[in-house]
Design a protein around this motif. Structure first.
Motif, PDB file in Angstrom:
ATOM      1  N   GLY A 246       0.802  -1.221   0.000  1.00  0.00           N
ATOM      2  CA  GLY A 246       0.000   0.000   0.000  1.00  0.00           C
ATOM      3  C   GLY A 246       0.832   1.268   0.000  1.00  0.00           C
ATOM      4  O   GLY A 246       2.048   1.249   0.245  1.00  0.00           O
ATOM      5  N   ASN A 247       0.160   2.380  -0.318  1.00  0.00           N
ATOM      6  CA  ASN A 247       0.785   3.705  -0.194  1.00  0.00           C
ATOM      7  C   ASN A 247      -0.260   4.739   0.226  1.00  0.00           C
ATOM      8  O   ASN A 247      -0.168   5.905  -0.114  1.00  0.00           O
ATOM      9  CB  ASN A 247       1.493   4.125  -1.498  1.00  0.00           C
ATOM     10  N   GLY A 248      -1.248   4.250   0.982  1.00  0.00           N
ATOM     11  CA  GLY A 248      -2.396   5.093   1.318  1.00  0.00           C
ATOM     12  C   GLY A 248      -2.328   5.710   2.703  1.00  0.00           C
ATOM     13  O   GLY A 248      -1.345   5.555   3.435  1.00  0.00           O
ATOM     14  N   VAL A 249      -3.416   6.387   3.050  1.00  0.00           N
ATOM     15  CA  VAL A 249      -3.487   7.162   4.284  1.00  0.00           C
ATOM     16  C   VAL A 249      -3.847   6.286   5.504  1.00  0.00           C
ATOM     17  O   VAL A 249      -3.753   6.724   6.642  1.00  0.00           O
ATOM     18  CB  VAL A 249      -4.497   8.323   4.088  1.00  0.00           C
ATOM     19  N   ALA A 250      -4.243   5.021   5.261  1.00  0.00           N
ATOM     20  CA  ALA A 250      -4.488   4.105   6.386  1.00  0.00           C
ATOM     21  C   ALA A 250      -3.138   3.663   6.965  1.00  0.00           C
ATOM     22  O   ALA A 250      -2.172   3.464   6.216  1.00  0.00           O
ATOM     23  CB  ALA A 250      -5.273   2.882   5.909  1.00  0.00           C
ATOM     24  N   ALA A 251      -3.078   3.496   8.273  1.00  0.00           N
ATOM     25  CA  ALA A 251      -1.812   3.079   8.895  1.00  0.00           C
ATOM     26  C   ALA A 251      -1.337   1.740   8.322  1.00  0.00           C
ATOM     27  O   ALA A 251      -0.141   1.549   8.066  1.00  0.00           O
ATOM     28  CB  ALA A 251      -1.974   2.999  10.412  1.00  0.00           C
ATOM     29  N   LEU A 252      -2.291   0.822   8.096  1.00  0.00           N
ATOM     30  CA  LEU A 252      -1.897  -0.492   7.568  1.00  0.00           C
ATOM     31  C   LEU A 252      -1.334  -0.390   6.154  1.00  0.00           C
ATOM     32  O   LEU A 252      -0.571  -1.256   5.723  1.00  0.00           O
ATOM     33  CB  LEU A 252      -3.109  -1.450   7.589  1.00  0.00           C
ATOM     34  N   GLU A 253      -1.717   0.643   5.439  1.00  0.00           N
ATOM     35  CA  GLU A 253      -1.269   0.841   4.053  1.00  0.00           C
ATOM     36  C   GLU A 253      -0.010   1.693   3.966  1.00  0.00           C
ATOM     37  O   GLU A 253       0.364   2.126   2.878  1.00  0.00           O
ATOM     38  CB  GLU A 253      -2.379   1.555   3.275  1.00  0.00           C
TER      39      GLU A 253
END
Ligand code: R7I
Ligand code: MG
Ligand code: MG
Ligand code: MG
Length: 344
Positions: A246-253
């Motif tokens: 991922g490269n998103g704004v969620a911590a997991l991402e």
């Protein structure tokens, strides 16, 4: 174990540069290496802008650092007050869309429990954004004891991020900086993080939050296993990294992506200038991934800076990062605080 001052400087400056430079690329989905290189070469040549401003990532890290240095202890109420005050004095730093409601509720004075506003986010589910993780690096720089690192990362995370996906991401990032400061080898670094997440994600809330989001149990541990798999392969494309980590704004991402970037960039990276040192390469790699570049680069910059130290901080990049002087001063003060808390 005592840790040299240059690692504290490296961590704070690595994080600051990752945020300030990463903000130039935030939200871009497919960045070409040519365009990233053009921006970085312009910085090296002294081109404009002269000062790169930091975003919410650094603003919140600054509040954490100042709280620890002034109180000499962890104080959640003081952190909540500082986050809120900082937000209202300078709201335009690019905060996440949801978290500002937490600050408004804390400011209203209508909440006697400082953790309640975060619990009310996203229909009572709490935020899983990376805002707790992006600032968590301050904790291992002040507190050397591993149990403190875990507890304080969780508690400070819960002030804004009540989903376990949010605060467990903060714990993982704090642990990564802790072990980077110790200079762990690549293999032992990753296996220690895996062991910790095995325990940290084993409680009922972590399991049920993850299952509810259709991630299955132990989502962070699974991403760490994916990192191991990627590192064992000779060649993994950036598309696969974005797709699987991922490269998103969620911590997991984003937290596992930052950890992968740190470990991956110990080896050369095609598409980045050969003369880049490992810290520059790590930040450059995060920019190339696109998405939440300021946050992924600030987290990877904290880890890589803690590991490689300030010898790898490029002067041109440092000098144009807003308030780098504070980072240098606070590195000394945190180093003293950390050292004074080591068992004698
Ligand atoms: O996590 P947070 O502080 O944002 C940090 C990010 C970093 O990239 C910074 O650089 C800055 O740009 O923002 O703020 P939150 O608002 O708590 O979470 C960020 C975003 O994650 C939210 O605005 C949502 O888009 C998403 N999000 C969720 N969406 C649906 N359901 C977080 N939690 C949820 C959820 O439970
Ligand atoms: Mg930001
Ligand atoms: Mg933003
Ligand atoms: Mg961001």
């Amino acid at each position: 174990m005592s840790v040299p001052l240059n690692r504290f400087r490296g961590a704070l400056l690595g994080a600051l540069m990752g945020d300030c430079i990463g903000a130039l690329f935030e939200g871009e989905s497919s960045l070409s290496s040519t365009s990233v290189r053009a921006v970085l070469e312009n910085l090296d040549k002294g081109g404009k802008p002269k000062v790169l401003t930091y975003t919410d990532d650094t603003a919140m890290t600054r509040s954490m650092v100042q709280s620890f240095l002034e109180n000499k202890e962890f104080d959640a109420k003081d952190l909540a007050d500082r986050f809120t005050k900082e937000y209202f004095s300078d709201p335009g730093r690019g905060y996440g869309a949801g978290v500002t409601q937490v600050f408004e509720k804390l400011y209203s004075g209508e909440y006697s429990d400082i953790f309640t506003p975060a619990k009310e986010q996203f229909n009572g589910k709490g935020s899983y954004g990376n805002g707790a993780a992006m600032r968590a690096m301050a904790i291992p720089l002040a507190f050397p004891n591993i149990a403190d690192v875990i507890e304080y990362a969780k508690t400070s995370g819960k002030l804004t991020h009540a989903s376990s996906l949010g605060y467990n991401g903060a714990v993982l990032q704090a642990l990564a900086v802790h072990y980077a400061l110790q200079g762990e080898s690549r293999d032992s670094f990753l296996s220690k993080l895996l062991d910790h997440m095995d325990e940290i994600e084993a409680d009922e809330k972590s399991k049920s939050d993850a299952v509810e989001l259709e991630l299955g149990e132990f989502p962070y541990r699974k991403r760490l296993e994916k990192i191991k798999e990627f590192l064992d392969k000779r060649c993994v494309s950036r598309e696969d990294v974005v797709d699987q980590l991922g490269n998103g704004v969620a911590a997991l991402e984003s937290v596992p992506t930052a950890i992968y970037s740190f470990l991956r960039c110990m080896d050369p990276v095609e598409d980045l200038p050969k003369e880049f040192n490992i810290l520059q390469r790590t930040l450059g790699y995060c920019f190339l991934l696109g998405g939440d570049t300021d946050t992924i680069a600030t987290m990877a910059g904290a880890i890589a800076g803690a590991y490689h130290g300030d010898v790898q901080v490029p002067n041109e990049w440092k000098l144009r990062s807003e308030s780098y002087e504070d980072a240098e001063k606070w590195a000394e003060e945190l180093h003293q605080m950390y050292t004074s808390r080591l068992p004698s």
